[in-house]
Design an enzyme around this catalytic site. Structure first.
Site, PDB file in Angstrom:
ATOM      1  N   GLU A   1     -64.917 -36.179   2.873  1.00 18.00           N
ATOM      2  CA  GLU A   1     -66.206 -35.605   2.505  1.00 18.00           C
ATOM      3  C   GLU A   1     -66.366 -34.371   3.383  1.00 18.00           C
ATOM      4  OE1 GLU A   1     -69.592 -38.525   2.402  1.00 18.00           O
ATOM      5  OE2 GLU A   1     -68.013 -39.867   3.059  1.00 18.00           O
TER       6      GLU A   1
ATOM      7  N   ARG B   1     -59.565 -48.904  10.455  1.00 16.97           N
ATOM      8  CA  ARG B   1     -59.730 -47.539  10.919  1.00 16.97           C
ATOM      9  C   ARG B   1     -59.298 -47.425  12.377  1.00 16.97           C
ATOM     10  NH1 ARG B   1     -64.397 -44.409  10.817  1.00 16.97           N
ATOM     11  NH2 ARG B   1     -64.573 -44.914   8.641  1.00 16.97           N
TER      12      ARG B   1
ATOM     13  N   LYS C   1     -68.259 -38.897  12.335  1.00 17.46           N
ATOM     14  CA  LYS C   1     -68.605 -37.485  12.178  1.00 17.46           C
ATOM     15  C   LYS C   1     -70.063 -37.234  12.537  1.00 17.46           C
ATOM     16  CE  LYS C   1     -66.520 -37.150   8.110  1.00 17.46           C
ATOM     17  NZ  LYS C   1     -66.171 -36.709   6.777  1.00 17.46           N
TER      18      LYS C   1
HETATM   19  P1  ATP Z   1     -66.595 -41.060   9.758  1.00 19.01           P
HETATM   20  O1  ATP Z   1     -66.978 -42.456   9.393  1.00 19.01           O
HETATM   21  O2  ATP Z   1     -65.789 -40.931  10.976  1.00 19.01           O
HETATM   22  O3  ATP Z   1     -67.741 -40.126   9.772  1.00 19.01           O
HETATM   23  P2  ATP Z   1     -65.721 -40.861   7.094  1.00 19.01           P
HETATM   24  O4  ATP Z   1     -65.023 -42.127   6.755  1.00 19.01           O
HETATM   25  O5  ATP Z   1     -67.086 -40.681   6.585  1.00 19.01           O
HETATM   26  O6  ATP Z   1     -65.610 -40.584   8.627  1.00 19.01           O
HETATM   27  P3  ATP Z   1     -64.337 -39.268   5.202  1.00 19.01           P
HETATM   28  O7  ATP Z   1     -64.377 -37.797   5.100  1.00 19.01           O
HETATM   29  O8  ATP Z   1     -64.989 -40.089   4.177  1.00 19.01           O
HETATM   30  O9  ATP Z   1     -64.885 -39.634   6.631  1.00 19.01           O
HETATM   31  O10 ATP Z   1     -62.838 -39.750   5.392  1.00 19.01           O
HETATM   32  C1  ATP Z   1     -61.750 -39.294   4.667  1.00 19.01           C
HETATM   33  C2  ATP Z   1     -60.660 -40.312   4.775  1.00 19.01           C
HETATM   34  O11 ATP Z   1     -60.318 -40.532   6.128  1.00 19.01           O
HETATM   35  C3  ATP Z   1     -61.088 -41.644   4.201  1.00 19.01           C
HETATM   36  O12 ATP Z   1     -60.036 -42.140   3.408  1.00 19.01           O
HETATM   37  C4  ATP Z   1     -61.323 -42.495   5.414  1.00 19.01           C
HETATM   38  O13 ATP Z   1     -61.054 -43.830   5.126  1.00 19.01           O
HETATM   39  C5  ATP Z   1     -60.339 -41.911   6.426  1.00 19.01           C
HETATM   40  N1  ATP Z   1     -60.813 -42.143   7.787  1.00 19.01           N
HETATM   41  C6  ATP Z   1     -61.991 -41.766   8.320  1.00 19.01           C
HETATM   42  N2  ATP Z   1     -62.110 -42.190   9.594  1.00 19.01           N
HETATM   43  C7  ATP Z   1     -60.960 -42.855   9.882  1.00 19.01           C
HETATM   44  C8  ATP Z   1     -60.461 -43.530  11.035  1.00 19.01           C
HETATM   45  N3  ATP Z   1     -61.176 -43.623  12.160  1.00 19.01           N
HETATM   46  N4  ATP Z   1     -59.232 -44.093  10.963  1.00 19.01           N
HETATM   47  C9  ATP Z   1     -58.510 -43.999   9.845  1.00 19.01           C
HETATM   48  N5  ATP Z   1     -58.915 -43.382   8.734  1.00 19.01           N
HETATM   49  C10 ATP Z   1     -60.125 -42.811   8.725  1.00 19.01           C
HETATM   50 MG    MG Z   2     -66.898 -41.584   4.329  1.00 23.43          MG
END
Ligand code: ATP
Ligand code: MG
Length: 566
Positions: A42, A270, A280
């Protein structure tokens, strides 16, 4: 195939992680001829090391199994998204060394298709327009142990729903006045199945579709279908989406067309790192409150921060490999990340000598105007990197901490009356200490042994310590930034009663000006990485100018050779 190859291949098989095993099985059974994975961020912030893990996993799968990986922005929330984030994400993925298949995709490109599917669901009796407010809707959702309450608008006719939904799209209603909900089951034990919201009204400009839309699909009504549209075979995501899987399946069940690829969702744990916050939202808070200098502050766990700090893509790949792919949440020691970069830079970084906290040393028996050039090894781990010349003269700098007037036998560095080796140069002996009026040591008067050139003992006598040094008149003044962990607590966001910002380490950044570097560094460019002998790995910062080079310390070094005798 040789025996060796066979064993290596077997070992490779054994070490396949559970996702690779699934993919291998799907290819073997003929379920798929080719796999397609995707990385679906995102665009609401910069990527962090957790995303790097996901990128490496997804692109790694398509590399291993000769498939493809798409890059898709799941851009369903116009309020929080920005092109700045899109651009930084594109840069980070490429920096990590990956090339996505074809064009970059955007969920916003599928808005029209998603709208049509929503209309289909309404017509089939699986979705309805709800006039309740967001607050009313969440209050009536119930709890995990208690069923929710059905909306009074749940049983509107399909005709009425279509009419209202079309008018929502036309902009006849204000934000929050109406939503479109899936009609599933208000008493489902899975909260995500309790008539989840599919569309909400937001009169906001989108960074790509501008003002074309004033209704936006929810992430949950977008993500799974976007994978379906792109023919993704394996939708890999983190564990928190396990509970969403039945909902994604439910949506797909109602739109699926025979013969098309149906993505299989696979969840993994994760990445969590000790002494680090990863979400984020929290990273954005650090930036907004100016607790760090920006998203690319070298203390940030963002890919851009790590890059500025001196991390390499290879180190992040090694790290991801060491962490592996787990099915259960865990916290990885940040030391493993530091190990990974040391491992890579040890093999690749140019060695130089830089004195961070200089103490003047005069070699009283060295001729006043003489200078000579001594050869030094650029990287003992890689002979092909060759040698360079370093200037030596009568006045030098060593580290303040490498001298003590008095010290016990365990102090192998320089002391009054003691002898040490200057790396690549000579043995020197300290005869006298010069102090200022406050008693601070400002200079050492030493003599050198001309027969010990190259740091070799002339007569078999041994010295225990080897120090780095820089010739004063040839020295380059540089600025050095030393970093400690940004948080002093192992799990800064793991405390109920305290906010994570309360654990910020006040000493996480130390700026040291007037460090003395050997002249070799004159031509160092932004992003270049070096090992400062005995001090760690350093990377040239982007704020450097023609007049001043600034170095970020990537990671300190264990003092590995000072005690060695050679
Ligand atoms: P955050 O929760 O840290 O704000 P998010 O999951 O909202 O991050 P996205 O932009 O939706 O961030 O993530 C893009 C991809 O990265 C998704 O497939 C998500 O599962 C993966 N991802 C995000 N954070 C992690 C993490 N800590 N470890 C592994 N994969 C991750
Ligand atoms: Mg997300």
């Amino acid at each position: 195939m040789t025996d060796k190859n066979i064993t290596e291949n077997q070992e490779e098989k054994k070490s396949l992680n559970f996702i690779e095993q699934i993919v291998e099985e799907d290819l073997k059974s003929g379920k798929h001829k080719e796999i397609i994975t995707r990385f679906p961020p995102e665009p609401n912030g910069y990527l962090h090391i957790g995303h790097a893990k996901s990128i490496i996993l997804n692109f790694g799968l398509s590399e291993t199994f000769h498939g493809k990986t798409n890059l898709r922005f799941d851009d369903t929330n116009p309020v929080k998204e920005d092109v700045e984030y899109v651009d930084s994400i594109l840069e980070d993925v490429q920096w990590l060394g990956y090339k996505w298949h074809g064009d970059v995709h955007y969920a916003s490109d599928y808005f029209e298709q998603l709208y049509e599917w929503a209309v289909k669901l309404i017509k089939d009796g699986y979705a309805y327009v709800d006039d309740q407010s967001i607050e009313e809707i969440s209050a009536s959702r119930g709890t995990p142990t208690q069923a929710g309450k059905e909306s009074p608008f749940r049983n509107r006719s399909a005709e009425e729903n279509i009419d209202l939904f079309e008018r929502m799209r036309k902009g006849e209603f204000k934000d929050g006045e109406k939503v479109l909900r899936a009609k599933i089951d208000m008493s489902s034990p899975n909260m995500h199945m309790r008539d989840p919201i599919m569309y909400r009204i937001k009169h906001s400009e989108h960074h790509r579709t501008a003002d074309k839309w004033c209704i936006y699909p929810m992430y949950d009504f977008t993500h799974g279908q976007s994978d379906y549209i792109e023919g993704i075979t394996h939708s890999i995501c983190t564990l928190e989406f396990e509970n969403h899987r039945p909902l994604y399946d439910w949506f797909l069940d109602h739109i699926y067309e025979e013969g098309r690829t149906r993505p299989r969702q696979i969840e993994f744990a994760r990445l969590n790192l000790s002494y680090t916050v990863m979400s984020k939202r929290k990273l954005a808070e650090l930036v907004e409150k100016k607790l760090v200098s920006g998203w690319d502050d070298p203390r940030m766990p963002t890919i851009s921060g790590l890059r500025r700090r001196g991390y390499t893509p290879e180190a992040l790949q090694l790290f991801a490999e060491k962490v592996g792919v787990a099915k259960r949440e865990n916290i990885i020691d940040v030391g493993l990340l530091e190990y990974s970069i040391k491992e890579h830079l040890n093999r690749t970084a140019q060695r130089v000598m830089t004195v961070l906290d200089p103490l003047k040393v005069t070699i009283t028996n060295y001729p006043k105007d003489k200078e000579e050039f001594l050869s030094a090894i650029n990287n003992p781990e890689d002979e092909s990197m060759g040698e360079r010349e370093i200037p030596f003269s009568r006045t030098l700098y060593i580290e303040k901490e490498d001298f003590r007037e008095e010290a016990n036998r365990k102090f192998f560095r320089l002391k009054l009356g003691g002898e040490v080796r200057l790396r690549y140069a000579y043995f020197i002996k300290c005869n006298e200490v010069v102090k200022d009026e406050n008693g601070n040591i400002i200079e050492l008067l030493c003599t050198y042994d001309p027969l010990s050139k190259g740091g070799k003992s002339p007569d078999g006598r041994k010295v225990k310590g080897t120090l780095h040094w820089v010739s004063a008149k040839h020295a380059l003044n540089v600025e050095v930034k030393l970093y400690d962990r940004l948080f002093s607590d192992e799990s800064p966001d793991g405390h109920k009663e305290k906010d994570f910002t309360e654990f910020i380490n006040p000493d996480s950044l130390t700026v040291t000006e007037n460090c003395k570097a050997e002249p070799f560094l004159k031509t160092a460019k932004v992003g270049n990485r070096f090992q400062f002998e005995r001090k760690g790995y350093f990377c040239v910062d982007k704020d450097s100018s023609k007049d001043k080079i600034i170095f970020n310390r990537t990671v300190p070094l264990r003092d590995s050779w000072a005690k060695k005798n050679f």
